[in-house]
Each structure stands twice: as structure tokens, then as C-alpha cells.
Design an enzyme around this catalytic site. Structure first.
Site, PDB file in Angstrom:
ATOM      1  CG  PHE A 258      -2.072  -0.853   1.196  1.00 42.35           C
ATOM      2  CD1 PHE A 258      -2.558  -1.360   0.004  1.00 42.35           C
ATOM      3  CD2 PHE A 258      -2.730  -1.200   2.369  1.00 42.35           C
ATOM      4  CE1 PHE A 258      -3.669  -2.182  -0.030  1.00 42.35           C
ATOM      5  CE2 PHE A 258      -3.843  -2.016   2.347  1.00 42.35           C
ATOM      6  CZ  PHE A 258      -4.307  -2.516   1.146  1.00 42.35           C
ATOM      7  CG  HIS A 278     -10.436  -1.830  10.828  1.00 44.27           C
ATOM      8  ND1 HIS A 278     -10.802  -2.507   9.684  1.00 44.27           N
ATOM      9  CD2 HIS A 278      -9.783  -2.734  11.598  1.00 44.27           C
ATOM     10  CE1 HIS A 278     -10.390  -3.759   9.772  1.00 44.27           C
ATOM     11  NE2 HIS A 278      -9.766  -3.932  10.915  1.00 44.27           N
ATOM     12  CG  ASP A 279      -6.220  -3.135   9.851  1.00 41.68           C
ATOM     13  OD1 ASP A 279      -6.602  -3.454  10.984  1.00 41.68           O
ATOM     14  OD2 ASP A 279      -6.380  -3.850   8.853  1.00 41.68           O
TER      15      ASP A 279
END
Length: 319
Positions: A258, A278-279
Site C-alpha cells: 500500500f 480501520h487498521d
């Protein structure tokens, strides 16, 4: 037993009794509060039954008695008996101390090798999430996650810190694979995705969502994007079966990171972030979305899937 949690099978007996007693002058029932109060007890029963491998032991031996299971686990008859009785009360097990068997729910979700096994995610929840949520008040007061406070680890790369061993990575992947298979149909049919030709599942891990999309939409191709070691394990352990075989010509895998330098995502007109945002902290989420936006063709979309207390889906259309 810990706090005599289940003296008569389950704390729900207490909830029922208190609710009945309160039916008179009290304006509303305390049952919702008491149910929340007892939620952690039910979770710990599930965790203990799973971590002790009790469902698989029962499945292997038909209908073993308490004495047999206690011998196999080198466990206290009294302690194990209370745990098993609690499992019966919660609908995870059936039977009594002369012989226990699995309910259909346990056969479906609590056996390690079942198609929809949640054992991996239950283990992840007990080992990490349960402890993190124990520091919720600290997180609220400080505005920071509590990875370092709880585990003494750097939270900047959670998965690299927590899953250094192949067994841990596979356990987590199995849990997420089952989650994705369980939710894929409802998620992918919440909107008509027929106009889209290429779905790119960013952080798609085992490819369960991508496979389901290709099966639901015959004209769709799908690309699974994830870290190299994740893609390697996914292709090795999760690509067997009729569902994958049926769409293998329309399914591809791309490795990357990413946040790698000069990272570009595969081309597509529908980008999916399923249980990803959410991470990461807000700055990282914004960076990720800014990487997606230039790849969107006219009419393209990105889909963010997050499960909070209810399933919420958000779609952002490209300009």
C-alpha cells in the site's frame, strides 16, 4: 470457577430473574444492560472452548463424556464440566456430562477444517483484540491506539509485528477467509455491480471476495492485490475448490505494498477496501485513498467495507 460465573449453567438465568423481578414499578427492563455486562463472560467461554480444541476433540470421538474429555486435556473434572455446561447453555454444545456433542452451529464455525471455520479469527480476537479493547478507556482519553501500551510493539506496522511466523499468518488468513465468504454475497449484491468490468481488491488476502464477485458477475474480472508473502500463501492454500476453478481465467494476483515508494495499483474501474481502513490512522487512510483516486476512470468507484456494530457500506464515485 472464575467468579462462579455460571453456577447454574449461564448468567442469563440471573438476567431473567432480575428482569422478572423488575417488571413492576421500574420503568424499563435492565436486561439490555445486564446482557452487555455479561458479554465478556460469553466471549471467554467461546475462547476457552476453542483454544482447548474441544469441538475437534468431540467430533473425533463421537459423544465423549466429561471424564473422557478431562483425561484427554489433563483438565479438572469440575472446571471442565462447568465450561462444557456453559457451552451447552450458549448453544455451542449439546448433551450432558455423560456425553457431549456439537450443535450445527459448532460444526459449521468451530471445527478447524470446516468450510466456514472461524477458529482462526476467534484465536486472533482472544490473543489481540480482547486485550486491546480492555484499554478502550485509555484510547478514548489519549486519542491513540494502545498497541504499544498493551503489547510493547510499534503500531506503525501491526501485521509485521504480530505475524512473524507462518502459522500465525495462516491462522489469521483462515479466519478472514471465512469472514469474507460469509459476507461476500450480501456485500456484493447490496448494489448492482454489473456495469463494472474489473474489480481490484486491495489487501484482498485469500481472494475470497474477488472469487465471489466473479461468480456473481459473469462479465467481471478481478485482481487481488496484497503483500508478496500473503499472495504466495493465498495461492498455495486458498485456490482449490470449485468456486475458484470456475473463475480462474478471470482472476489474477498482483503483489505490492500500500505504502511502498512509487506504488501504483493495478488498473480497474472498481476498487475495494474490505476491512482495511480501520487498521490505519487517518493520515495513512487519506494517503491510500489518494493513491486510488488517480486510477479511477470516468464512472469508476471505490467501495469501503467496514463492520462496526452494523454493516456499513460507502461508495465514492470517481469524477
Amino acid at each position: 470457577m472464575a467468579g462462579n460465573c455460571y453456577p447454574e449453567g449461564t448468567a442469563d438465568h440471573v438476567v431473567t430473574a432480575v428482569t422478572a423481578a423488575a417488571a413492576g414499578p421500574i420503568a424499563c427492563s435492565p436486561e439490555p444492560i445486564l446482557s452487555l455486562l455479561n458479554g465478556f463472560r460469553r466471549s471467554k467461554v467461546l475462547f476457552a472452548i476453542t483454544s482447548l480444541n474441544i469441538p475437534d476433540l468431540i467430533a473425533e470421538r463421537g459423544q465423549p463424556s466429561l471424564v473422557t474429555l478431562a483425561r484427554l486435556l489433563s483438565a479438572s473434572d469440575d472446571g471442565l464440566g462447568r465450561l462444557l455446561d456453559a457451552g451447552v447453555s450458549l448453544g455451542l454444545l449439546d448433551g450432558n456430562r455423560t456425553g457431549y456433542c456439537l450443535t450445527q452451529m459448532a460444526k459449521t464455525y468451530l471445527l478447524k477444517d470446516s468450510e466456514y471455520s472461524l477458529v482462526g479469527y476467534i484465536s486472533h480476537s482472544e490473543t489481540f483484540l480482547y486485550k486491546l479493547w480492555g484499554s478502550l478507556d485509555t484510547a478514548v482519553l489519549t486519542g491513540h491506539n494502545c498497541w504499544h501500551d498493551v503489547f510493547g510493539m510499534d503500531s506503525s506496522d501491526v501485521f509485521a509485528s504480530l505475524y512473524k511466523e507462518d502459522a500465525s499468518i495462516l491462522r489469521f488468513m483462515h479466519g478472514m477467509h471465512s469472514f469474507s465468504k460469509l459476507s461476500a454475497h450480501s456485500v456484493l449484491t447490496a448494489f448492482d455491480l454489473t456495469p463494472f468490468k474489473t474489480l481490484v481488491d486491495l489487501g484482498g488476502a485469500t481472494g475470497a471476495l474477488a472469487v465471489a464477485a466473479c461468480n456473481l458477475y459473469p462479465n467481471m474480472q478481478a485482481v487481488v492485490f496484497d503483500l508478496p508473502h500473503v499472495v504466495n500463501k493465498a495461492q498455495k492454500h486458498f485456490t482449490a475448490g470449485a468456486a475458484v476453478t470456475a473463475v480462474k481465467e478471470r482472476l489474477s494476483w498482483v503483489t505490492g505494498d500500500f505504502f511502498g515508494q512509487d506504488q501504483q495499483f493495478p488498473a480497474g474501474d472498481l476498487y475495494v477496501l474490505s476491512r482495511i481502513l480501520h487498521d490505519w490512522e487517518e493520515a495513512s487512510c487519506l494517503k491510500l485513498l489518494r493513491l486510488i483516486h488517480p486510477r479511477l476512470p470516468p464512472g469508476g468507484c471505490w467501495v469501503g467495507l467496514q463492520r462496526w456494530f452494523k454493516l456499513r457500506m460507502s461508495i465514492c464515485q470517481g469524477m
